[in-house]
Design a protein around this motif. Structure first.
Motif, PDB file in Angstrom:
ATOM      1  N   GLN A 842     -22.352  22.091 -63.050  1.00 54.17           N
ATOM      2  CA  GLN A 842     -23.216  21.283 -62.151  1.00 54.17           C
ATOM      3  C   GLN A 842     -22.605  19.775 -62.005  1.00 54.17           C
ATOM      4  N   TYR A 843     -22.031  19.204 -63.107  1.00 55.75           N
ATOM      5  CA  TYR A 843     -21.421  17.895 -62.879  1.00 55.75           C
ATOM      6  C   TYR A 843     -20.411  18.093 -61.955  1.00 55.75           C
ATOM      7  N   LEU A 844     -19.498  18.882 -61.790  1.00 55.38           N
ATOM      8  CA  LEU A 844     -18.345  19.044 -60.995  1.00 55.38           C
ATOM      9  C   LEU A 844     -19.075  19.249 -59.426  1.00 55.38           C
ATOM     10  N   GLN A 845     -19.797  20.232 -59.256  1.00 53.94           N
ATOM     11  CA  GLN A 845     -20.520  20.452 -58.067  1.00 53.94           C
ATOM     12  C   GLN A 845     -21.301  19.273 -57.368  1.00 53.94           C
ATOM     13  N   THR A 846     -22.070  18.450 -58.099  1.00 52.20           N
ATOM     14  CA  THR A 846     -22.785  17.643 -57.435  1.00 52.20           C
ATOM     15  C   THR A 846     -22.488  16.390 -57.646  1.00 52.20           C
ATOM     16  N   GLU A 847     -21.656  15.799 -58.680  1.00 56.49           N
ATOM     17  CA  GLU A 847     -21.048  14.377 -58.693  1.00 56.49           C
ATOM     18  C   GLU A 847     -19.624  14.282 -58.482  1.00 56.49           C
ATOM     19  N   TYR A 848     -18.892  14.763 -59.469  1.00 57.06           N
ATOM     20  CA  TYR A 848     -17.405  14.403 -59.471  1.00 57.06           C
ATOM     21  C   TYR A 848     -16.693  14.941 -58.216  1.00 57.06           C
ATOM     22  N   LEU A 849     -16.588  16.192 -57.958  1.00 57.84           N
ATOM     23  CA  LEU A 849     -15.710  16.710 -56.821  1.00 57.84           C
ATOM     24  C   LEU A 849     -16.106  16.054 -55.468  1.00 57.84           C
ATOM     25  N   SER A 851     -17.362  13.154 -55.153  1.00 55.69           N
ATOM     26  CA  SER A 851     -16.619  11.646 -55.067  1.00 55.69           C
ATOM     27  C   SER A 851     -15.362  11.638 -54.683  1.00 55.69           C
ATOM     28  N   LEU A 852     -14.498  12.869 -54.946  1.00 55.62           N
ATOM     29  CA  LEU A 852     -13.055  12.938 -54.448  1.00 55.62           C
ATOM     30  C   LEU A 852     -13.027  13.451 -53.091  1.00 55.62           C
ATOM     31  N   GLN A 853     -14.114  13.622 -52.268  1.00 53.70           N
ATOM     32  CA  GLN A 853     -14.291  14.118 -51.111  1.00 53.70           C
ATOM     33  C   GLN A 853     -13.534  15.586 -50.957  1.00 53.70           C
ATOM     34  N   VAL A 854     -13.981  16.312 -51.835  1.00 48.66           N
ATOM     35  CA  VAL A 854     -13.684  17.634 -51.953  1.00 48.66           C
ATOM     36  C   VAL A 854     -14.571  18.423 -51.057  1.00 48.66           C
ATOM     37  N   SER A 855     -14.152  19.336 -50.268  1.00 46.73           N
ATOM     38  CA  SER A 855     -15.298  20.198 -49.511  1.00 46.73           C
ATOM     39  C   SER A 855     -16.085  21.008 -50.432  1.00 46.73           C
ATOM     40  N   PRO A 856     -17.228  21.419 -49.792  1.00 46.47           N
ATOM     41  CA  PRO A 856     -18.227  22.118 -50.577  1.00 46.47           C
ATOM     42  C   PRO A 856     -17.658  23.647 -50.849  1.00 46.47           C
ATOM     43  N   GLU A 857     -16.802  24.091 -49.828  1.00 46.32           N
ATOM     44  CA  GLU A 857     -16.156  25.364 -50.012  1.00 46.32           C
ATOM     45  C   GLU A 857     -14.912  25.397 -51.182  1.00 46.32           C
ATOM     46  N   ILE A 858     -14.099  24.463 -51.137  1.00 45.45           N
ATOM     47  CA  ILE A 858     -13.282  24.331 -52.450  1.00 45.45           C
ATOM     48  C   ILE A 858     -13.890  23.982 -53.667  1.00 45.45           C
ATOM     49  N   THR A 859     -14.924  23.307 -53.651  1.00 41.83           N
ATOM     50  CA  THR A 859     -15.710  22.859 -54.968  1.00 41.83           C
ATOM     51  C   THR A 859     -16.517  24.188 -55.655  1.00 41.83           C
ATOM     52  N   GLN A 860     -16.860  25.170 -54.587  1.00 45.98           N
ATOM     53  CA  GLN A 860     -17.504  26.167 -55.049  1.00 45.98           C
ATOM     54  C   GLN A 860     -16.485  27.334 -55.634  1.00 45.98           C
ATOM     55  N   GLU A 861     -15.346  27.222 -54.864  1.00 50.68           N
ATOM     56  CA  GLU A 861     -14.338  28.108 -55.354  1.00 50.68           C
ATOM     57  C   GLU A 861     -13.645  27.740 -56.737  1.00 50.68           C
ATOM     58  N   LEU A 862     -13.566  26.536 -56.642  1.00 52.93           N
ATOM     59  CA  LEU A 862     -13.069  26.105 -58.131  1.00 52.93           C
ATOM     60  C   LEU A 862     -13.804  26.200 -59.085  1.00 52.93           C
ATOM     61  N   CYS A 863     -15.169  26.069 -58.976  1.00 46.06           N
ATOM     62  CA  CYS A 863     -16.050  26.165 -60.164  1.00 46.06           C
ATOM     63  C   CYS A 863     -15.978  27.700 -60.818  1.00 46.06           C
ATOM     64  N   GLN A 864     -15.825  28.795 -59.509  1.00 40.82           N
ATOM     65  CA  GLN A 864     -16.063  30.099 -59.662  1.00 40.82           C
ATOM     66  C   GLN A 864     -14.631  30.218 -60.710  1.00 40.82           C
ATOM     67  N   VAL A 865     -13.759  29.910 -60.104  1.00 44.40           N
ATOM     68  CA  VAL A 865     -12.305  30.074 -60.904  1.00 44.40           C
ATOM     69  C   VAL A 865     -12.378  29.700 -62.239  1.00 44.40           C
ATOM     70  N   LEU A 866     -12.937  28.472 -62.496  1.00 48.82           N
ATOM     71  CA  LEU A 866     -12.962  27.689 -63.674  1.00 48.82           C
ATOM     72  C   LEU A 866     -13.864  28.728 -64.993  1.00 48.82           C
ATOM     73  N   GLN A 867     -14.878  29.564 -64.140  1.00 47.29           N
ATOM     74  CA  GLN A 867     -15.466  30.270 -65.226  1.00 47.29           C
ATOM     75  C   GLN A 867     -14.784  31.784 -65.278  1.00 47.29           C
ATOM     76  N   GLN A 868     -13.652  32.002 -64.824  1.00 43.66           N
ATOM     77  CA  GLN A 868     -13.257  33.220 -65.141  1.00 43.66           C
ATOM     78  C   GLN A 868     -12.413  32.935 -66.746  1.00 43.66           C
ATOM     79  N   PRO A 869     -12.468  34.170 -67.062  1.00 49.02           N
ATOM     80  CA  PRO A 869     -12.018  34.093 -68.809  1.00 49.02           C
ATOM     81  C   PRO A 869     -10.597  33.736 -68.902  1.00 49.02           C
TER      82      PRO A 869
END
Length: 887
Positions: A842-849, A851-869
């Motif tokens: 949630q911190y990555l999605q709503t605050e940090y990313l 702040s780096l002007q990362v697009s919502p699409e890439i943010t969502q994509e990165l967070c999904q990858v991060l949760q992969q085992p």
């Protein structure tokens, strides 16, 4: 009847039925017998208290029975206090609902029996604590309840209570003064919220006056009168009350005016006239020979001056009042003959506190009329200095003390008293000129000598205006008047004051440096324990003298060669003595003797370290040519780290010196670090490691290198790698508690060096190590019940490091070490997710990313990858998206 124990379940319910007036005679007889039985029990009072507190019985007659029983048993003070507390709690719960006759029942029970009256009065004070006391925090519901209780009491019972107080005060004045004092305390407590007319009337006030004449009652009677006067009320009514009481007191021969007269006084002509009519009495009490009496009037005096401060212009009479108060304060500031300067005890401490109150008055006088104060002090000071040889020490000390106090009382323009207002500047300069030239520094009393030096340093800026007086004052510091005074107390204080004096005026002392150093040379010696001759200064005092010597050397004019020679002559005796003492310590077998030697060695290191405080950004060690001198000191001190005895004390001293040298010598200290580290880490314990970390952290973070110094840059890089490897070993070897136990400042310093190593330095080997450390620390401290404050550090520093490091232009993915660094970076992110879970996503999605002007699409994509085992998925994704900030 034998004593027996009872409990709440043993209460004879049948006997209690006989308490009802309508009960049969047999039941009433049983109740009486039962009462007598309980009187013989040791703990029956506790049973009754518990029954009342827990509202076990609702019948008023049973409650009264319990009170009556407690009244017969409560003999010891703690029992009486507990009983009163229980009664008060019962009152609070029952009065408004089930027991409106509470007070009438108690009054009928106690009558004028001294024991019963005692319980009654204690109960009233307990009720005040529960219902009225403003220092106790209450809930909104309790406040509402307490207001209802007070309203009901005012309407129904207060007149009866007041009448009972009057009767008690009259009945027990001679036979039971302790009960009379209790009753006066009750009146003082209740008067704040009841109708004042019930108390402030002829019969009550006359009773109070009579009790103020009785020694055992006087203090409580005065306190009661104080509470009457202190009652919050309309200013006009307050003024009338004060005037009325003053007339009564005056006619009765009393001379005590309460300090709260001015509490709510409005500066209206009538009130001010009434107030100023009391000033003669104020002066009389302020100069009273009993300091306790004088202290009690200080508050009133302070408030009167506050009123004058608000006036646009003072009348001649008001100016005369101000001058009279000034003279009174000056007189009362004076020591008396009984003050014991050699062995200050409780009486002396009380006088010191009293002096602080008088200083408060002096400050207020300065606000009312700085001109009057300045002139009054000038008059007293000048007169005393003209005849100081024949004046008493008390007169001379207070005259100088008044000059000293002006420094805080009068505002200084731009931090100096010798610029700005010409009249003030001229007067102060005249007094300082007199002080330093009249010879009073030779007065044979410690209080006068100390006041002289304190004042000289308070007004050290005077010597910038008139530097011609510096040589005479320097001699006073250096001879039998100062550092060589017969009193250790004077010598100790002068050592500190001399360091302050030199720090301010060193630019005017260049011509005296060698002479000063020669004169203080014996005071700079390291006194060996076997000497047997008591030193003039303690080791703590010597620290100030070494610092002073360092300031003189470093800030002197002339070439670096001169400063180097002077610093070497200052420090070489220390290093020579250090070598001899260290050799003795290594062969010493007696433990007590070892401790003494180690203490002396530690002082030597501390003295050398203290001299280095004189250096600054402008006057660096290198600029002054003193690098070699301090390197020699390091060379001399480092072997102490290997000393097999007294290791803790010696290592602590040398480690502190190393901290100073890292700052002062910069890269020149590097050659000494490997040997120092080896000594400190050999056979080390967790404590040694804990103390070593801040040192090595300081080394890696402190140095600035020349751009073209490739050899030094490589050396620094290798040092950093060693440092980060060292921290990694600690974090990974189960010794993380060593880091966790660092102070907040130290642990932050260490953590920031690791973040810096992960992001800022273009060294992939060091970066990889730093991410390994960060991942491990997250694993150790990153859980919800981990180290306090560390989750904030994760989000503020570790998460940004994981994203910013790969974005650096120097992050070269064609380099194998950099690829490994990226893997460790990905593992760190996975560890954060493992410890913080959805909160991290949630911190990555709503605050940090964002702040780096990362697009919502890439943010969502990165967070999904991060949760992969599989962490490889994340590593490959980051590698592909390493430029994700680009469109």
């Amino acid at each position: 009847m034998a004593c027996q124990s009872v409990s709440i379940i043993d209460m004879d319910e049948q006997a209690l039925l006989g308490l009802n007036p309508n009960a049969d005679a047999c039941y009433r007889q049983r109740a009486i017998a039962y009462f007598e039985q309980l009187k013989e029990s040791h703990d029956a009072w506790e049973v009754c208290a518990e029954a009342l507190a827990k509202s076990v019985y609702s019948d008023d007659h049973v409650k009264f029975f319990c009170f009556q029983l407690m009244n017969t048993q409560a003999e010891k003070p703690f029992i009486r206090n507990k009983a009163a507390q229980v009664f008060a709690l019962t009152f609070v719960m029952e009065y408004l609902t089930h027991w409106p006759k509470f007070f009438f029942d108690i009054l009928s029970l106690v009558g004028l029996n001294p024991h019963g009256v005692d319980i009654y009065l204690r109960t009233l004070m307990a009720i005040d604590a529960e219902v009225v006391d403003r220092d106790i925090v209450h809930t909104a519901e309790e406040v509402r309840r307490n207001t209802l209780i007070k309203d009901n009491m005012r309407e129904h019972v207060i007149p009866s209570l007041v009448e009972s107080w009057y009767q008690i005060l009259g009945a027990y004045q001679q036979s039971h003064p302790e009960i009379t004092c209790q009753c006066l305390e009750v009146v003082g407590a209740y008067v704040s919220w009841i109708d004042l007319n019930l108390i402030a009337n002829d019969r009550f006030v006359n009773l109070l006056l009579s009790q103020m004449c009785v020694e055992d009652l006087r203090e409580e009677a005065c306190d009661c009168l104080f509470e009457i006067v202190n009652k919050g009320m309309d200013p006009t009514d307050k003024t009338k009350l004060i005037e009325s009481l003053c007339q009564v007191l005056q006619s009765a021969g009393f001379f005590n005016v309460d300090k709260t007269v001015l509490g709510d006084v409005k500066v209206a002509a009538e009130t001010l006239r009434a107030l100023e009519a009391k000033v003669p009495l104020l002066i009389k009490l302020l100069v009273h020979e009993d300091d306790d009496i004088s202290a009690n009037i200080v508050g009133f005096c302070y408030d009167y001056l506050h009123v004058l401060k608000q006036l646009p212009l003072l009348t001649d009479q008001q100016k005369a009042n101000v001058e009279a108060i000034m003279l009174a304060v000056m007189k009362k500031l004076t020591y008396d003959d009984e003050y014991n300067f050699d062995n200050e005890g409780e009486d002396e401490a009380m006088f010191v506190e009293y002096r602080k109150q008088l200083k408060m008055l002096l400050d207020r006088l300065a606000q009312v009329s700085p001109e009057l104060l300045l002139e009054a002090v000038r008059r007293v000071f000048s007169s005393t200095m003209q005849t100081w040889q024949t004046a008493s020490f008390m007169e001379v000390e207070v005259a100088i003390r008044l000059l000293y106090m002006l420094g805080e009382a009068l505002p200084a323009s731009h931090g100096a008293h010798f610029s700005g207002d010409t009249a003030k500047t001229s007067t102060l300069q005249d007094m300082m000129r007199t002080l330093v030239s009249c010879g009073v520094s030779s007065y044979q009393h410690t209080s006068v000598v100390l006041e002289f030096f304190e004042t000289v340093v308070r007004y050290d800026k005077f010597f910038l205006v008139e530097p011609q007086h510096i040589p005479n004052v320097l001699m006073a510091f250096l001879d039998h008047r100062g550092l060589r005074h017969s009193s250790p107390k004077v010598r100790s204080r002068v050592a500190y004051l001399f360091s302050r004096f030199v720090k301010t005026l060193h630019k005017h002392m260049n011509a005296f440096i060698e002479d000063i150093l020669t004169r203080i040379q014996d005071l700079l010696e390291l006194v060996p324990p076997e000497n047997g001759v008591p030193a003039l200064l303690t080791s703590d005092d010597q620290l100030f003298v070494f610092e002073t010597a360092g300031v003189l050397v470093v800030n002197g004019e002339g070439p670096a060669e001169r400063k180097q020679a002077l610093m070497r002559s200052l420090l070489m005796p220390l290093t020579d003595a250090f070598r001899l003492l260290l050799a003795k310590l290594a062969t010493e077998r007696e433990e007590e003797r070892q401790a003494v030697l180690a203490d002396c060695l530690s002082h030597a290191v501390g003295f050398a370290s203290r001299t280095s405080k004189a250096f600054s950004n402008k006057q660096t060690v290198k600029h002054c040519g003193c690098t070699e001198v301090y390197r020699d000191c390091l060379q001399t001190f480092l072997p102490a780290l290997s000393c097999p005895v007294q290791r803790g004390a010696l290592r602590s001293a040398v480690r502190s010196f190393l901290h100073r040298m890292i700052i002062c010598l910069e890269e020149e200290v590097l050659p000494f670090i490997p040997a120092a580290s080896e000594h400190m880490l050999k056979d080390c314990e967790p404590k040694d490691l804990q103390e070593f970390i801040p040192l090595i952290s300081q080394i890696t973070a402190n140095q600035v290198l020349e751009d073209n110094d490739q050899a030094a840059a490589l050396e620094k890089q290798m040092l950093r790698r060693s440092y980060f490897t060292f921290i990694q070993t600690i974090a990974s070897s189960g010794m993380n508690e060593v880091m966790a136990s660092q102070g907040v400042e130290n642990i932050e310093r260490v953590l920031f060096t690791i973040i810096q190593g992960a992001v800022d330095f273009p060294d992939p080997i060091a970066q990889k190590t730093c991410f390994i450390i960060l991942s491990k620390l997250v694993e150790l401290w990153g859980a919800k019940d981990g180290m306090v404050g560390f989750p904030d550090f994760i989000y503020k520093h570790i998460v940004p490091a994981c994203f910013l490091a790969p974005l650096k232009p120097t992050f070269d993915l064609t380099d194998a070490q950099t690829v490994l660094t990226l893997s460790e970076c990905a593992l760190t992110l996975k560890m954060i997710h493992h410890k913080r879970g959805h909160e991290f996503i949630q911190y990555l999605q709503t605050e940090y990313l964002p702040s780096l002007q990362v697009s919502p699409e890439i943010t969502q994509e990165l967070c999904q990858v991060l949760q992969q085992p599989d962490v490889k998925v994340l590593k490959n994704y980051i590698k592909v998206r390493i430029q994700w900030r680009k469109p």
